[in-house]
Design a protein around this motif. Structure first.
Motif, PDB file in Angstrom:
ATOM      1  N   GLU A  30       1.121  -1.319   0.119  1.00 58.96           N
ATOM      2  CA  GLU A  30      -0.099  -0.299   0.557  1.00 58.96           C
ATOM      3  C   GLU A  30       0.998   1.414   0.026  1.00 58.96           C
ATOM      4  O   GLU A  30       1.724   1.128   0.632  1.00 58.96           O
TER       5      GLU A  30
ATOM      6  N   THR B  79       0.765   5.583  -1.005  1.00 59.11           N
ATOM      7  CA  THR B  79      -0.174   7.036  -0.221  1.00 59.11           C
ATOM      8  C   THR B  79       0.510   8.144  -0.577  1.00 59.11           C
ATOM      9  O   THR B  79       1.403   7.798  -1.090  1.00 59.11           O
TER      10      THR B  79
ATOM     11  N   GLN C 277     -10.322  12.880   7.365  1.00 59.47           N
ATOM     12  CA  GLN C 277     -10.113  13.141   6.419  1.00 59.47           C
ATOM     13  C   GLN C 277     -11.508  13.954   4.994  1.00 59.47           C
ATOM     14  O   GLN C 277     -12.570  14.412   6.071  1.00 59.47           O
TER      15      GLN C 277
ATOM     16  N   TYR D   2      -2.134  14.010   2.300  1.00 59.25           N
ATOM     17  CA  TYR D   2      -1.981  11.989   2.604  1.00 59.25           C
ATOM     18  C   TYR D   2      -3.029  12.806   0.852  1.00 59.25           C
ATOM     19  O   TYR D   2      -4.891  12.663   2.060  1.00 59.25           O
TER      20      TYR D   2
ATOM     21  N   ALA E 176      -5.808   9.259  -0.093  1.00 53.61           N
ATOM     22  CA  ALA E 176      -5.564   7.809   0.037  1.00 53.61           C
ATOM     23  C   ALA E 176      -6.718   7.812  -0.291  1.00 53.61           C
ATOM     24  O   ALA E 176      -7.801   7.960  -0.894  1.00 53.61           O
ATOM     25  N   GLN E 177      -7.334   6.084  -1.033  1.00 47.99           N
ATOM     26  CA  GLN E 177      -8.732   5.207  -0.721  1.00 47.99           C
ATOM     27  C   GLN E 177      -9.322   6.190   0.489  1.00 47.99           C
ATOM     28  O   GLN E 177      -9.115   6.252   1.918  1.00 47.99           O
TER      29      GLN E 177
ATOM     30  N   VAL F   6      -5.055   9.210   8.146  1.00 42.93           N
ATOM     31  CA  VAL F   6      -4.344   8.495   7.531  1.00 42.93           C
ATOM     32  C   VAL F   6      -4.643   6.692   7.757  1.00 42.93           C
ATOM     33  O   VAL F   6      -4.379   5.661   7.288  1.00 42.93           O
TER      34      VAL F   6
ATOM     35  N   ARG G 162      -6.288   4.758   6.092  1.00 40.49           N
ATOM     36  CA  ARG G 162      -7.285   4.667   4.499  1.00 40.49           C
ATOM     37  C   ARG G 162      -6.218   3.585   4.292  1.00 40.49           C
ATOM     38  O   ARG G 162      -5.282   3.760   4.281  1.00 40.49           O
TER      39      ARG G 162
ATOM     40  N   GLY H  19      -4.020   2.419   1.056  1.00 43.34           N
ATOM     41  CA  GLY H  19      -3.951   3.016   0.171  1.00 43.34           C
ATOM     42  C   GLY H  19      -3.944   2.450  -1.107  1.00 43.34           C
ATOM     43  O   GLY H  19      -4.900   1.423  -1.390  1.00 43.34           O
TER      44      GLY H  19
ATOM     45  N   SER I  94       2.006   3.053   2.868  1.00 43.49           N
ATOM     46  CA  SER I  94       1.167   3.960   4.083  1.00 43.49           C
ATOM     47  C   SER I  94       1.259   3.114   5.611  1.00 43.49           C
ATOM     48  O   SER I  94       1.430   3.622   6.112  1.00 43.49           O
TER      49      SER I  94
ATOM     50  N   ARG J 136       1.360   5.053   9.004  1.00 41.36           N
ATOM     51  CA  ARG J 136       0.206   4.880   9.976  1.00 41.36           C
ATOM     52  C   ARG J 136       1.032   4.150  10.841  1.00 41.36           C
ATOM     53  O   ARG J 136       0.590   4.078  12.290  1.00 41.36           O
TER      54      ARG J 136
ATOM     55  N   ARG K 102       2.995  10.094  12.063  1.00 39.34           N
ATOM     56  CA  ARG K 102       2.665  10.420  10.404  1.00 39.34           C
ATOM     57  C   ARG K 102       3.970  10.892   9.714  1.00 39.34           C
ATOM     58  O   ARG K 102       4.322  11.190   9.099  1.00 39.34           O
TER      59      ARG K 102
END
Length: 437
Positions: free
Chosen positions: A134, A136, A184, A200, A202-203, A223, A225, A227, A268, A272, A276
């Motif tokens: 993953e 990001t 987010q 950042y 990401a999905q 964060v 989430r 990647g 990612s 995480r 960060r």
């Protein structure tokens, strides 16, 4: 981020940059013209595996062309990293008590004095590893107009589908979330030139924190989430043209911030596992405490502005970091480079010879690079195209002027369609701009 490394990280910058910081982390340990130098829970799917989630379903429609601001057409440029991926390991933070035998890499403290347990996370494959994990996307000090992410379809790897997108005209992300601070956001303005805040991308799907033992995951919903794993293609339409004096610090107060644009792909896991990325004493970034020989980071476009000999606002570096070979690329042009020494249509140049490339350079991981490639900071809108392909074990980084799209990219740009064939992917990989259009 461009700063000198102290131990596993430049600790003086950790807390500052977690809020949007001063500068980026790649090149001030470089030679001029040469290589650059508490929470807890989780586990997505398996407690010990490679955390490779399948690509999401493709979106139903493409993004469409965007009206760009006119600028002098350029020849475009590419940097092609080949032979990417190798078996090896990186240090993974896990949520175990002190003295647990699972802490086979480190059983000590993190940057802020909390307990740090890390294990050796081994990778057996060589298809982009560790960049198949993953990842990001990180953005700073850039004016973004479109974002598109493509991945191979699970049912037919020869077809790549649009899986995440954003367009400034509606400002809403499709399976794309934006984090600055703690939250987010699916609504995003795109103009990141007013401050030096780090964003950042990401999905929108949540990272499953699991049982909270075998994969450390802080309570940080911004964060936590998913990647993008495996092969992936990122396209950004944006600009790095702005008045540096207008960039303020992320925490406000009217103080001058660091105006150096930064676009990066980061593991990612790295953002995480606490702080960060800026928890320097307890993250997966490095095994040796100097170069980023850990879980993987690609500084795609980094303008170094640290007020030292490595700095030059008119040029940008690209460097790949992982356990495979430490730091590959990441050259800087430094104070000895002049933008005016190159023709207006030049995007990529050799910082060692101070000449423009006639053909896009190749940088084999573990081999000899074709010179010391750097980018001339673009004036006006550009397509920034980044392709990570497991089939060819290649990372292709390209800068393409909207008025001079090569034929190999014509099915991708400017339409950003809902799907792409393997022939388009192979065509993008084969680009060696400015030649080979």
């Amino acid at each position: 981020m461009a700063r000198k490394l102290l131990g596993a990280f430049a600790f003086v910058s950790l807390l500052v940059f977690a809020c949007g910081g001063s500068s980026s982390d790649s090149s001030s340990s470089s030679n001029l013209g040469g290589p650059g130098g508490s929470g807890g829970s989780s586990t997505p799917g398996t407690s010990d595996g490679d955390n490779k989630t399948p690509p999401p379903p493709p979106l139903g429609s493409g993004v469409g062309g965007y009206p760009v601001d006119p600028s002098t057409p350029t020849l475009g440029g590419t940097m092609t990293f080949t032979n990417v991926g190798a078996p090896g390991f990186w240090p993974r933070r896990i949520n175990r008590e002190a003295g647990d035998p699972a802490c086979n890499y480190k059983d000590g403290t993190d940057t802020w004095g909390g307990h740090c347990c890390m294990k050796e996370q081994h990778e057996e494959g060589d298809k982009l590893a560790p960049f198949d994990q993953e990842m990001t996307l990180i953005l700073k000090a850039i004016d973004v107009k479109q974002v598109a992410v493509y991945q191979p379809a699970t049912s037919d790897a020869a077809q790549w589908g649009l899986v995440s997108s954003w367009d400034r005209r509606n400002k809403v992300g499709q399976n794309l979330g934006f984090t600055q601070g703690n939250d987010q956001q699916t609504t995003f303005e795109g103009d990141l030139q007013k401050s030096d805040c780090v964003w950042y991308l990401a999905q929108t799907g949540k990272f499953d924190c699991g049982d909270g033992r075998d994969y450390y995951c802080p309570k940080d919903p911004g964060v936590n989430r998913l990647g993008w794993t495996g092969s992936k293609l990122f396209v950004l339409l944006g600009s790095m043209t702005f008045d540096d004096a207008g960039v303020q610090k992320c925490n406000g107060g009217g103080a001058s911030g660091s105006p150096g644009p930064w676009v990066a792909l980061v593991a990612s896991e790295l953002i995480r596992d606490g702080g960060r990325k800026w928890n320097g004493a307890c993250n997966c970034y490095s095994k040796t405490g100097s170069v980023g020989d850990g879980c993987g980071e690609i500084n795609l476009f980094e303008v170094v502005m640290d007020n030292n000999e490595y700095s030059n606002r008119e040029f940008a570096s690209t460097g790949v970091r992982s356990y495979q070979k430490g730091h590959v690329g990441g050259n800087v042009c430094g104070t000895g480079c002049s933008r005016g020494a190159f023709a207006d249509d030049v995007e990529v140049l050799d910082a060692c010879s101070k000449t423009a490339y006639a053909k896009g350079p190749e940088i084999p991981v573990g081999g000899d690079a074709n010179g010391c490639p750097v980018w001339r900071r673009p004036v006006g809108d550009r397509y920034f195209v980044v392709l990570l392909d497991e089939v060819k074990r290649t990372i292709q980084v390209a800068v393409i002027h909207p008025s001079n799209v090569p034929s190999a990219a014509a099915s991708l740009l400017p339409a950003l369609p809902p799907s792409l064939g393997r022939d388009t992917i192979d065509g993008l990989i084969s680009l060696r701009l400015p030649a080979g259009k």
